[in-house]
Design an enzyme around this catalytic site. Structure first.
Site, PDB file in Angstrom:
ATOM      1  CE  LYS A   1    -110.423  24.059 -13.305  1.00  0.00           C
ATOM      2  NZ  LYS A   1    -111.298  25.115 -12.881  1.00  0.00           N
TER       3      LYS A   1
ATOM      4  CG  HIS B   1    -124.063  28.619 -12.650  1.00  0.00           C
ATOM      5  ND1 HIS B   1    -123.419  28.316 -13.823  1.00  0.00           N
ATOM      6  CD2 HIS B   1    -123.092  28.743 -11.710  1.00  0.00           C
ATOM      7  CE1 HIS B   1    -122.108  28.272 -13.606  1.00  0.00           C
ATOM      8  NE2 HIS B   1    -121.894  28.520 -12.336  1.00  0.00           N
TER       9      HIS B   1
ATOM     10  CE  LYS C   1    -114.809  26.639 -18.151  1.00  0.00           C
ATOM     11  NZ  LYS C   1    -116.001  25.896 -17.704  1.00  0.00           N
TER      12      LYS C   1
ATOM     13  CD  GLU D   1    -117.027  23.656 -20.307  1.00  0.00           C
ATOM     14  OE1 GLU D   1    -116.321  24.211 -19.462  1.00  0.00           O
ATOM     15  OE2 GLU D   1    -118.263  23.664 -20.269  1.00  0.00           O
TER      16      GLU D   1
ATOM     17  CG  ASN E   1    -119.916  23.549 -15.483  1.00  0.00           C
ATOM     18  OD1 ASN E   1    -120.165  24.415 -14.658  1.00  0.00           O
ATOM     19  ND2 ASN E   1    -119.258  23.784 -16.598  1.00  0.00           N
TER      20      ASN E   1
ATOM     21  CD  GLU F   1    -116.637  24.351  -7.253  1.00  0.00           C
ATOM     22  OE1 GLU F   1    -116.650  23.303  -7.931  1.00  0.00           O
ATOM     23  OE2 GLU F   1    -117.176  25.421  -7.635  1.00  0.00           O
TER      24      GLU F   1
ATOM     25  NE  ARG G   1    -106.887  44.372 -30.558  1.00  0.00           N
ATOM     26  CZ  ARG G   1    -106.426  45.595 -30.843  1.00  0.00           C
ATOM     27  NH1 ARG G   1    -105.179  45.918 -30.577  1.00  0.00           N
ATOM     28  NH2 ARG G   1    -107.219  46.483 -31.394  1.00  0.00           N
TER      29      ARG G   1
ATOM     30  NE  ARG H   1    -112.209  24.222 -17.936  1.00  0.00           N
ATOM     31  CZ  ARG H   1    -111.297  25.160 -17.836  1.00  0.00           C
ATOM     32  NH1 ARG H   1    -110.393  25.289 -18.788  1.00  0.00           N
ATOM     33  NH2 ARG H   1    -111.261  25.976 -16.802  1.00  0.00           N
TER      34      ARG H   1
ATOM     35  CG  HIS I   1    -120.868  24.281 -11.502  1.00  0.00           C
ATOM     36  ND1 HIS I   1    -120.440  23.173 -10.794  1.00  0.00           N
ATOM     37  CD2 HIS I   1    -119.935  25.237 -11.289  1.00  0.00           C
ATOM     38  CE1 HIS I   1    -119.295  23.457 -10.192  1.00  0.00           C
ATOM     39  NE2 HIS I   1    -118.967  24.697 -10.464  1.00  0.00           N
TER      40      HIS I   1
ATOM     41  CG  HIS J   1    -119.627  29.362  -7.145  1.00  0.00           C
ATOM     42  ND1 HIS J   1    -120.427  29.337  -8.274  1.00  0.00           N
ATOM     43  CD2 HIS J   1    -118.649  28.436  -7.365  1.00  0.00           C
ATOM     44  CE1 HIS J   1    -119.944  28.445  -9.127  1.00  0.00           C
ATOM     45  NE2 HIS J   1    -118.871  27.891  -8.606  1.00  0.00           N
TER      46      HIS J   1
HETATM   47  P1  NAD Z   1    -115.003  35.057  -3.171  1.00  0.00           P
HETATM   48  O1  NAD Z   1    -113.968  35.423  -4.116  1.00  0.00           O
HETATM   49  O2  NAD Z   1    -116.212  35.902  -3.078  1.00  0.00           O
HETATM   50  O3  NAD Z   1    -114.340  34.908  -1.733  1.00  0.00           O
HETATM   51  C1  NAD Z   1    -115.146  34.530  -0.657  1.00  0.00           C
HETATM   52  C2  NAD Z   1    -115.027  35.502   0.532  1.00  0.00           C
HETATM   53  O4  NAD Z   1    -113.848  35.217   1.249  1.00  0.00           O
HETATM   54  C3  NAD Z   1    -114.937  36.957   0.147  1.00  0.00           C
HETATM   55  O5  NAD Z   1    -115.634  37.722   1.084  1.00  0.00           O
HETATM   56  C4  NAD Z   1    -113.449  37.230   0.227  1.00  0.00           C
HETATM   57  O6  NAD Z   1    -113.143  38.592   0.427  1.00  0.00           O
HETATM   58  C5  NAD Z   1    -113.083  36.414   1.431  1.00  0.00           C
HETATM   59  N1  NAD Z   1    -111.705  35.976   1.502  1.00  0.00           N
HETATM   60  C6  NAD Z   1    -110.920  35.545   0.492  1.00  0.00           C
HETATM   61  N2  NAD Z   1    -109.765  35.069   0.965  1.00  0.00           N
HETATM   62  C7  NAD Z   1    -109.806  35.224   2.308  1.00  0.00           C
HETATM   63  C8  NAD Z   1    -108.903  34.914   3.345  1.00  0.00           C
HETATM   64  N3  NAD Z   1    -107.759  34.274   3.103  1.00  0.00           N
HETATM   65  N4  NAD Z   1    -109.250  35.237   4.597  1.00  0.00           N
HETATM   66  C9  NAD Z   1    -110.448  35.833   4.849  1.00  0.00           C
HETATM   67  N5  NAD Z   1    -111.355  36.122   3.917  1.00  0.00           N
HETATM   68  C10 NAD Z   1    -111.026  35.818   2.642  1.00  0.00           C
HETATM   69  O7  NAD Z   1    -115.549  33.565  -3.462  1.00  0.00           O
HETATM   70  P2  NAD Z   1    -114.838  32.203  -3.890  1.00  0.00           P
HETATM   71  O8  NAD Z   1    -115.651  31.147  -3.278  1.00  0.00           O
HETATM   72  O9  NAD Z   1    -113.392  32.234  -3.655  1.00  0.00           O
HETATM   73  O10 NAD Z   1    -115.047  32.189  -5.470  1.00  0.00           O
HETATM   74  C11 NAD Z   1    -116.327  32.162  -6.022  1.00  0.00           C
HETATM   75  C12 NAD Z   1    -116.251  32.723  -7.417  1.00  0.00           C
HETATM   76  O11 NAD Z   1    -115.380  31.911  -8.208  1.00  0.00           O
HETATM   77  C13 NAD Z   1    -117.576  32.757  -8.127  1.00  0.00           C
HETATM   78  O12 NAD Z   1    -117.715  33.982  -8.793  1.00  0.00           O
HETATM   79  C14 NAD Z   1    -117.468  31.626  -9.128  1.00  0.00           C
HETATM   80  O13 NAD Z   1    -118.243  31.835 -10.273  1.00  0.00           O
HETATM   81  C15 NAD Z   1    -116.016  31.634  -9.436  1.00  0.00           C
HETATM   82  N6  NAD Z   1    -115.494  30.348  -9.924  1.00  0.00           N
HETATM   83  C16 NAD Z   1    -114.747  30.362 -11.032  1.00  0.00           C
HETATM   84  C17 NAD Z   1    -114.195  29.185 -11.504  1.00  0.00           C
HETATM   85  C18 NAD Z   1    -113.291  29.206 -12.696  1.00  0.00           C
HETATM   86  O14 NAD Z   1    -112.958  28.149 -13.210  1.00  0.00           O
HETATM   87  N7  NAD Z   1    -112.863  30.374 -13.140  1.00  0.00           N
HETATM   88  C19 NAD Z   1    -114.424  27.989 -10.818  1.00  0.00           C
HETATM   89  C20 NAD Z   1    -115.194  28.012  -9.658  1.00  0.00           C
HETATM   90  C21 NAD Z   1    -115.728  29.203  -9.212  1.00  0.00           C
HETATM   91  N1  GLY Z   2    -114.942  25.442 -12.823  1.00  0.00           N
HETATM   92  C1  GLY Z   2    -115.218  24.834 -14.075  1.00  0.00           C
HETATM   93  C2  GLY Z   2    -114.085  24.851 -15.029  1.00  0.00           C
HETATM   94  O1  GLY Z   2    -113.037  25.346 -14.730  1.00  0.00           O
HETATM   95  O2  GLY Z   2    -114.222  24.368 -16.116  1.00  0.00           O
END
Ligand code: NAD
Ligand code: GLY
Length: 367
Positions: A226, A252, A142, A236, A245, A184, A120, A241, A248, A265
């Protein structure tokens, strides 16, 4: 090293930004409250950076386990989330465990969600290793996983104890991922920070060349934006917040429609932001020159500006109907009243929206 704070009362936490933070025990250890730690990473990042963190943890006498997830957005699901719970239970870790997410947004979102659920709710620390995760996903709490019918549809808000954005790890990042992160970054300029948009226009080539000082400044300014947004609307609830998006809802739809992992993404968000700008122009808020400005910056950041030819307007609309911003079946979109000023609206004309979705190649040409 620069330090920012996400101000959320007793759940406030620091964001550290700087070179070689991973080598510094003092950056990590103070944020671990118990004696048990699970390091979560993936098959690409773990071989590069896990050893030095595991050494710091073990040298501090902590009980440490680690789990390596397969790499990819297509593994951001229940089945692979369960690997984290398997590791926690196999190690018999208690409620006092701290999870550390070492990786991009996929690892960060999954680890945070596991931290929200395990017994939890337990502590977690974000060590984002992509530009995208350093400027966006690691900050704000998030967390979650995808569902085949919708992106990030299963999740929880769970704030980390600290965020360590080590800019030196960006040297190993593939170029396509750097561009995805810049989408972003550009987003913050478009939604609320016009001077930052101008700064990005001035420095885009330097950012693409990974100038360390420019990257650190882009990360700082993004995280500052942010942090302010999250402090104003953590859960949100009041459309502050939701501005994060921008692009997005279109993005998405691209990610879900094309199959997770096909478009990155950040790439989908970049194209989605241009679609949002195009619709804002059709609504009469942006000028054609504004849309051209958005498009030009996305192109210089190495991002795609045309939606996938294979995704029809009807398919877009079907996927866009599954969006957390929608209320009572009404589509709500983040659009631009002007550059640097975004808002959430359900007033966009369906005809204009369809025109944007059908613009296809013309979207790139119009501006
Ligand atoms: P990812 O986590 O898939 O990483 C991208 C690629 O880079 C992967 O292949 C990873 O293994 C590689 N990688 C990571 N660090 C590296 C490094 N230092 N050197 C070499 N390779 C490396 O993608 P991302 O773009 O980091 O994140 C996208 C995800 O984040 C999506 O699922 C999206 O929905 C989510 N997201 C969440 C929020 C939030 O607020 N929680 C905001 C934006 C995006
Ligand atoms: N990436 C959108 C949020 O954090 O609200």
């Amino acid at each position: 090293m620069q330090t920012l704070e996400v101000q959320l009362g007793e759940r406030s936490y620091p964001i550290f930004i700087g070179e070689s933070l991973l080598a510094q025990p003092d950056c990590l250890l103070p944020w671990i409250r118990g004696r048990q730690v699970l390091l979560v990473s993936n098959a690409t990042v773990a071989p590069l950076y896990a050893a030095q963190i595991l050494k710091i943890l073990r040298d501090a006498g902590l009980a440490v386990a680690d789990v390596t997830l397969p790499d990819g957005e297509q593994f951001k699901d229940w089945q692979h989330l369960n690997l984290i719970f398997d590791a926690l239970l196999a190690a018999r870790f208690s409620r006092k465990v701290t999870l550390i997410a070492l990786g991009g947004g996929v690892v960060g979102d999954m680890t945070g969600f596991a931290a929200a659920c395990y017994q939890r709710g337990v502590d977690f620390i974000q060590i984002p290793t992509t530009l995208l995760s350093q400027v966006d996903s690691s900050v704000g709490g998030k967390t979650g996983i995808n569902h085949p019918l919708g992106k990030n549809m299963i999740g929880a808000f769970q704030q980390p104890r600290a965020v360590l954005a080590d800019t030196s790890v960006l040297r190993s990042l593939p170029e396509r991922e750097l561009s995805a992160g810049l989408a972003e970054v550009i987003k913050y300029g478009l939604i609320r920070d016009l001077p930052f948009l101008a700064w990005l226009e001035e420095h885009m080539e330097g950012l693409m060349a990974r100038d360390p000082a420019l990257l650190a400044e882009a990360i700082r300014r993004s995280c500052q934006n942010k942090a302010e947004v999250v402090a104003a609307d953590e859960l949100e609830q009041n459309d502050v917040r939701a501005l994060l998006n921008l692009g997005h809802t279109f993005g998405h739809a691209i990610e879900t429609g094309m199959g997770y992992g096909s478009w990155l993404h950040g790439e989908a968000v970049g194209t989605g932001m241009l679609m949002a700008a195009d619709l804002s122009w059709r609504e009469g808020w942006l000028s054609a020159a504004d849309v051209a400005r958005v498009r030009a910056l996305l192109v210089r950041a190495g991002l795609p500006v045309l939606p996938p030819a294979g995704l029809s307007a009807d398919e877009f609309l079907r996927h866009m109907a599954v969006d957390k911003k929608n209320v009572d079946g009404r589509l709500r979109l983040v659009l631009l009243r002007s550059l640097g000023d975004a808002w959430v609206t359900d007033t966009a004309s369906p005809q204009h929206l369809r025109a944007t979705l059908e613009a296809g190649a013309a979207l790139g040409m119009m501006a």
